[in-house]
Motif scaffolding. Structure first.
Motif, PDB file in Angstrom:
ATOM      1  N   LYS A 146       5.408 -80.357 -24.693  1.00  0.00           N
ATOM      2  CA  LYS A 146       4.563 -81.536 -24.488  1.00  0.00           C
ATOM      3  C   LYS A 146       4.483 -82.496 -25.673  1.00  0.00           C
ATOM      4  N   TYR A 147       4.831 -82.047 -26.889  1.00  0.00           N
ATOM      5  CA  TYR A 147       4.502 -82.863 -28.052  1.00  0.00           C
ATOM      6  C   TYR A 147       5.680 -83.127 -28.986  1.00  0.00           C
ATOM      7  N   SER A 148       6.884 -83.128 -28.450  1.00  0.00           N
ATOM      8  CA  SER A 148       8.028 -83.447 -29.305  1.00  0.00           C
ATOM      9  C   SER A 148       7.995 -84.938 -29.649  1.00  0.00           C
ATOM     10  N   TRP A 149       8.389 -85.261 -30.873  1.00  0.00           N
ATOM     11  CA  TRP A 149       8.339 -86.658 -31.326  1.00  0.00           C
ATOM     12  C   TRP A 149       9.260 -87.556 -30.515  1.00  0.00           C
ATOM     13  N   ASN A 150      10.377 -87.034 -30.036  1.00  0.00           N
ATOM     14  CA  ASN A 150      11.306 -87.887 -29.276  1.00  0.00           C
ATOM     15  C   ASN A 150      10.647 -88.431 -28.019  1.00  0.00           C
ATOM     16  N   ALA A 151       9.913 -87.551 -27.307  1.00  0.00           N
ATOM     17  CA  ALA A 151       9.229 -88.005 -26.090  1.00  0.00           C
ATOM     18  C   ALA A 151       8.139 -89.011 -26.418  1.00  0.00           C
ATOM     19  N   ILE A 152       7.407 -88.766 -27.497  1.00  0.00           N
ATOM     20  CA  ILE A 152       6.331 -89.685 -27.899  1.00  0.00           C
ATOM     21  C   ILE A 152       6.926 -91.038 -28.260  1.00  0.00           C
ATOM     22  N   ALA A 153       8.037 -91.059 -29.008  1.00  0.00           N
ATOM     23  CA  ALA A 153       8.670 -92.310 -29.413  1.00  0.00           C
ATOM     24  C   ALA A 153       9.169 -93.099 -28.210  1.00  0.00           C
ATOM     25  N   GLU A 154       9.739 -92.407 -27.237  1.00  0.00           N
ATOM     26  CA  GLU A 154      10.222 -93.095 -26.030  1.00  0.00           C
ATOM     27  C   GLU A 154       9.076 -93.759 -25.286  1.00  0.00           C
TER      28      GLU A 154
ATOM     29  N   PHE B 165     -14.698-101.788 -22.817  1.00  0.00           N
ATOM     30  CA  PHE B 165     -13.409-102.477 -22.944  1.00  0.00           C
ATOM     31  C   PHE B 165     -12.551-102.219 -21.707  1.00  0.00           C
ATOM     32  N   GLN B 166     -11.939-103.282 -21.195  1.00  0.00           N
ATOM     33  CA  GLN B 166     -11.234-103.197 -19.915  1.00  0.00           C
ATOM     34  C   GLN B 166      -9.727-103.396 -20.035  1.00  0.00           C
ATOM     35  N   GLN B 167      -9.217-103.503 -21.256  1.00  0.00           N
ATOM     36  CA  GLN B 167      -7.778-103.682 -21.420  1.00  0.00           C
ATOM     37  C   GLN B 167      -7.027-102.433 -20.961  1.00  0.00           C
ATOM     38  N   PRO B 168      -5.718-102.568 -20.692  1.00  0.00           N
ATOM     39  CA  PRO B 168      -4.911-101.376 -20.395  1.00  0.00           C
ATOM     40  C   PRO B 168      -4.946-100.391 -21.562  1.00  0.00           C
ATOM     41  N   ILE B 169      -4.830 -99.116 -21.232  1.00  0.00           N
ATOM     42  CA  ILE B 169      -4.834 -98.050 -22.233  1.00  0.00           C
ATOM     43  C   ILE B 169      -3.558 -97.233 -22.067  1.00  0.00           C
ATOM     44  N   ALA B 170      -2.813 -97.089 -23.155  1.00  0.00           N
ATOM     45  CA  ALA B 170      -1.635 -96.219 -23.165  1.00  0.00           C
ATOM     46  C   ALA B 170      -2.045 -94.859 -23.704  1.00  0.00           C
ATOM     47  N   LEU B 171      -1.937 -93.841 -22.875  1.00  0.00           N
ATOM     48  CA  LEU B 171      -2.305 -92.481 -23.282  1.00  0.00           C
ATOM     49  C   LEU B 171      -1.028 -91.765 -23.708  1.00  0.00           C
ATOM     50  N   ILE B 172      -0.840 -91.683 -25.011  1.00  0.00           N
ATOM     51  CA  ILE B 172       0.352 -91.045 -25.581  1.00  0.00           C
ATOM     52  C   ILE B 172      -0.113 -90.090 -26.675  1.00  0.00           C
ATOM     53  N   PRO B 173       0.069 -88.796 -26.508  1.00  0.00           N
ATOM     54  CA  PRO B 173      -0.411 -87.857 -27.531  1.00  0.00           C
ATOM     55  C   PRO B 173       0.370 -88.009 -28.829  1.00  0.00           C
ATOM     56  N   THR B 174      -0.144 -87.399 -29.857  1.00  0.00           N
ATOM     57  CA  THR B 174       0.528 -87.390 -31.140  1.00  0.00           C
ATOM     58  C   THR B 174       1.721 -86.444 -31.104  1.00  0.00           C
TER      59      THR B 174
ATOM     60  N   LEU C 261       0.518-113.230 -31.284  1.00  0.00           N
ATOM     61  CA  LEU C 261       1.231-111.974 -31.117  1.00  0.00           C
ATOM     62  C   LEU C 261       0.342-110.973 -30.382  1.00  0.00           C
ATOM     63  N   PRO C 262       0.937-110.118 -29.555  1.00  0.00           N
ATOM     64  CA  PRO C 262       0.136-109.046 -28.944  1.00  0.00           C
ATOM     65  C   PRO C 262      -0.310-108.047 -30.000  1.00  0.00           C
ATOM     66  N   LEU C 263      -1.476-107.452 -29.741  1.00  0.00           N
ATOM     67  CA  LEU C 263      -2.085-106.510 -30.680  1.00  0.00           C
ATOM     68  C   LEU C 263      -2.356-105.191 -29.965  1.00  0.00           C
ATOM     69  N   VAL C 264      -1.758-104.121 -30.457  1.00  0.00           N
ATOM     70  CA  VAL C 264      -2.049-102.770 -29.980  1.00  0.00           C
ATOM     71  C   VAL C 264      -3.018-102.148 -30.977  1.00  0.00           C
ATOM     72  N   VAL C 265      -4.071-101.498 -30.466  1.00  0.00           N
ATOM     73  CA  VAL C 265      -5.072-100.876 -31.334  1.00  0.00           C
ATOM     74  C   VAL C 265      -5.140 -99.374 -31.041  1.00  0.00           C
ATOM     75  N   SER C 266      -4.946 -98.572 -32.089  1.00  0.00           N
ATOM     76  CA  SER C 266      -5.129 -97.119 -32.021  1.00  0.00           C
ATOM     77  C   SER C 266      -6.391 -96.756 -32.789  1.00  0.00           C
ATOM     78  N   PRO C 267      -7.483 -96.378 -32.105  1.00  0.00           N
ATOM     79  CA  PRO C 267      -8.732 -96.066 -32.819  1.00  0.00           C
ATOM     80  C   PRO C 267      -8.675 -94.787 -33.650  1.00  0.00           C
TER      81      PRO C 267
ATOM     82  N   HIS D 146      -4.087 -97.843 -27.596  1.00  0.00           N
ATOM     83  CA  HIS D 146      -3.329 -96.595 -27.591  1.00  0.00           C
ATOM     84  C   HIS D 146      -4.270 -95.468 -27.962  1.00  0.00           C
ATOM     85  N   VAL D 147      -4.367 -94.447 -27.114  1.00  0.00           N
ATOM     86  CA  VAL D 147      -5.197 -93.275 -27.374  1.00  0.00           C
ATOM     87  C   VAL D 147      -4.334 -92.031 -27.237  1.00  0.00           C
ATOM     88  N   THR D 148      -4.835 -90.926 -27.780  1.00  0.00           N
ATOM     89  CA  THR D 148      -4.050 -89.695 -27.766  1.00  0.00           C
ATOM     90  C   THR D 148      -4.568 -88.650 -26.789  1.00  0.00           C
TER      91      THR D 148
END
Length: 413
Positions: free
Chosen positions: A381-389, A185-194, A129-135, A170-172
């Motif tokens: 910038k930080y509504s939960w709907n946008a973050i969830a999408e 670390f060279q994996q892709p990084i998803a920058l999605i704020p809280t 399974l793929p693994l997403v890591v949020s530090p 996943h980073v914020t």
């Protein structure tokens, strides 16, 4: 650019909703902000055609587990061994393996250094399974230096392997992305704020909700600190500075609100006594429900003199309630300057003193205008709907391929 980091198990059928499991050591309410964020993320992502699971241990001595909606909770009692040995729980580990082999399409691990984080990696690798890591800020320089020898040993034994196994990080914040890259670390990084729950201004508890519990707060302006009581948060610096200012601002009171998970409050209380601040500082413990909202919507100023944060959810919450913020450049909140809704300062006592003087001398009407700008920033910038999408788009891309979402960064770009 497409993603094919490893041959992952495909969805069970093309019509199935992806089944994503968030793994976190605890969602007990007294463990602090990350527990609330992960529970909220799991819940809100479920509105994006995702079947959301949450795997955790239950540390009953740390309060009730945070309520979630539309999430399948897999919670296991934290035994004596789990409480003493970083979440060591073999039965829970076996349960996660079974869940991964029968239901899951992706595992999203939250945090580092604990056994549940190892279990997340093992379950992902064993079941392809793929693994997403949020530090969650645990790779920041300050955090790595704290308990340095223990973390160095954990790094050699298991944590480096955990992180190398990540399909995507996943980073914020951009600063947190740099921390990941600095470690190689060279994996892709998803920058999605809280995300932040926007304040409901139709139901705002009055000051009396808190002043009935703490009468010393009556007829005072509130300088609010709301976060974990931890050495990382710079509370000792705040108290040293407050001792220099309290006589000048006799109509202000410093509120230190937040859970104490390590016994640090006793050290702070001793410092308060040594500085003769007992009449000017109030420890409230962790605030929740109406008490927390009362503190936020009635505070005149919020301060977080932290040494390091990957995001700083308390900052965003304060802005959502229209409270201007003072925080350090150990946080990624340069927006405070850009949107003129607070002070983003160097991490030292002199800078903190200057910002506090400026903020507390400012007319209340000007602080209110700053607070409104902060509220608009959070709504934008930080509504939960946008973050969830955005998070759901990352999950779908990992599982199905295609063009990456715009929030994803690649090594070398």
């Amino acid at each position: 650019m497409t993603l094919n980091p490893l041959a992952v198990k495909s969805l069970k059928t093309s019509t199935d909703r992806p089944q994503v499991c968030h793994v976190i050591d605890s969602i007990n309410e007294n463990t602090g902000g990350t527990a609330f964020l992960v529970a909220r993320l799991a819940s809100i992502v479920a509105n994006q055609e995702i079947t959301s699971h949450l795997f955790t241990l239950d540390y009953q001595q740390l309060g009730s587990q945070i309520a979630t909606e539309n999430v399948k909770i897999h919670s296991y009692p934290a035994s004596f061994l789990a409480r003493r040995m970083q979440g060591f729980a073999p039965k829970a580990n076996h349960a996660l393996e079974c869940l991964a082999s029968t239901e899951l399409d992706l595992i999203h691990n939250h945090g580092l250094w604990l056994f549940p984080n190892i279990y997340a990696r093992q379950a992902a690798l064993n079941n392809r399974l793929p693994l997403v890591v949020s530090p969650h800020g645990m790779l920041e320089s300050w955090s790595l230096k704290h308990s340095r020898m223990k973390k160095w040993l954990a790094w050699l034994v298991y944590e480096q392997k955990n992180l190398m196994s990540a399909t995507v990080f996943h980073v914020t914040s951009a600063e947190e992305a740099m921390s990941v890259r600095r470690l190689g670390f060279q994996q892709p990084i998803a920058l999605i704020p809280t995300g932040v729950d926007l304040a409901d201004f139709n139901e705002q508890p009055k000051k009396e909700v808190l002043t009935q519990l703490f009468p010393q707060l009556s007829d005072q302006k509130w300088l609010l600190f709301l976060s974990r009581l931890h050495s990382k948060k710079g509370i000792d610096n705040l108290l040293q500075v407050w001792q220099k200012l309290e006589s000048q601002f006799s109509d202000w009171h410093l509120i230190l609100a937040g859970p104490d998970l390590t016994g640090y409050q006793a050290k702070l209380e001793l410092l308060v006594e040594q500085l003769n601040l007992s009449q000017r500082v109030t420890f409230t413990g962790m605030l929740s429900g109406k008490a927390k909202i009362s503190a936020l919507c009635n505070a005149d100023l919020f301060v977080l003199p932290t040494h390091s944060e990957n995001f700083g959810i308390a900052i965003a919450e304060s802005l959502a309630y229209g409270v201007p913020v003072i925080t350090t450049k150990g946080t990624p909140w340069q927006d405070l300057e850009r949107y003129e809704c607070g002070w983003w300062i160097e991490d030292n006592q002199q800078a903190l003193l200057m910002a506090l003087v400026e903020a507390m001398k400012m007319p209340a009407s000007e602080r209110q205008v700053m607070g409104l700008r902060g509220k608009n920033l959070v709504e934008t910038k930080y509504s939960w709907n946008a973050i969830a999408e955005n998070m759901a788009s990352v999950y779908h891309w990992i599982l199905s391929g295609g063009e990456p979402p715009s929030c994803v960064q690649f090594y070398g770009y």
